[in-house]
Design an enzyme around this catalytic site. Structure first.
Site, short mmCIF file in Angstrom:
data_model
loop_
_atom_site.label_atom_id
_atom_site.label_comp_id
_atom_site.label_asym_id
_atom_site.label_seq_id
_atom_site.Cartn_x
_atom_site.Cartn_y
_atom_site.Cartn_z
CG ASP A 192 -2.78 -3.62 3.36
OD1 ASP A 192 -1.85 -4.29 3.85
OD2 ASP A 192 -2.71 -2.40 3.20
CB ILE A 193 0.31 -7.99 1.71
CG1 ILE A 193 1.22 -6.80 1.96
CG2 ILE A 193 0.07 -8.22 0.24
CD1 ILE A 193 2.65 -7.01 1.48
CG HIS A 249 -1.82 2.84 -1.62
ND1 HIS A 249 -0.59 3.40 -1.89
CD2 HIS A 249 -1.75 2.44 -0.33
CE1 HIS A 249 0.18 3.33 -0.82
NE2 HIS A 249 -0.51 2.76 0.16
CG LEU A 250 -9.37 4.85 -0.65
CD1 LEU A 250 -9.25 6.11 0.19
CD2 LEU A 250 -10.68 4.85 -1.44
CG HIS A 251 -4.74 2.31 3.38
ND1 HIS A 251 -4.17 1.08 3.63
CD2 HIS A 251 -3.73 3.13 2.98
CE1 HIS A 251 -2.87 1.16 3.41
NE2 HIS A 251 -2.58 2.39 3.01
#
Length: 181
Positions: free
Chosen positions: A55-56, A124-126
């Site tokens: 993740d950015i 999207h899966l965190h």
């Protein structure tokens, strides 16, 4: 056509939904990453269906996103037929954590933001670990049982039940009760 979450979708012959814009993959940042067209993003792991990258704006020391290469707008675009996809996304997330020395399953959090709380309209899966080190200023974004965040487990159980995710996930937050195991 729009689903009840307001996502623009198109019904296909196989009863799944996809984005109606044929150009979506050309403008979606996560589609570009999945095609390895973003030089600034390092893909940590991938297979024929999924990619994983950092993740950015990480909320924890290990914060990854697992995304399908095929464009799907959000968790509200999923149906019962997508249960295996959600399971494979979680498997890839756990594998990346394990490859990075995170082995305590009680100190990880995996889940999906619910519209309108998504920053990129691509499923999207965190994957976060350790949860004990999620930063205070970001913790509200990843709190299970809130309108903002649905755990992988809750989404999977919702899909298995055949209940429409956009209705069920909202009602779960309001009532505080989920599907029984």
């Amino acid at each position: 056509m729009e689903n009840s979450a307001g996502d623009t979708v198109q019904q296909r012959d196989d009863n799944t939904e996809s984005d109606s814009s044929s150009d979506m993959e050309d403008i979606c940042m996560f589609c570009m990453i999945a095609k390895n067209q973003d030089k600034d993003t390092e893909i940590v792991k991938q297979d024929s269906e999924l990619v994983c990258f950092r993740d950015i704006n990480p909320a924890a020391p290990h914060h990854y996103l697992v995304v399908p290469k095929k464009h799907i707008v959000s968790c509200f675009s999923l149906f019962k037929e997508h249960v295996k996809l959600v399971e494979r996304m979680a498997e890839m997330g756990r594998a990346v954590l394990q490859e990075n020395g995170i082995t305590n399953p009680n100190d990880i959090r995996m889940g999906f933001h619910r519209p309108p709380y998504i920053s990129v309209p691509h499923l999207h899966l965190h994957v976060l670990a350790p949860t004990s080190e999620i930063t205070d200023c970001m913790a509200h974004k990843f709190t299970p049982g809130t309108m903002r965040f649905a755990t992988e487990d809750l989404l999977r159980r919702t899909l298995v039940s055949g209940v429409d995710p956009d209705h069920y996930l909202v009602l779960t937050c309001i009532s505080g009760r989920g599907l029984s195991e």
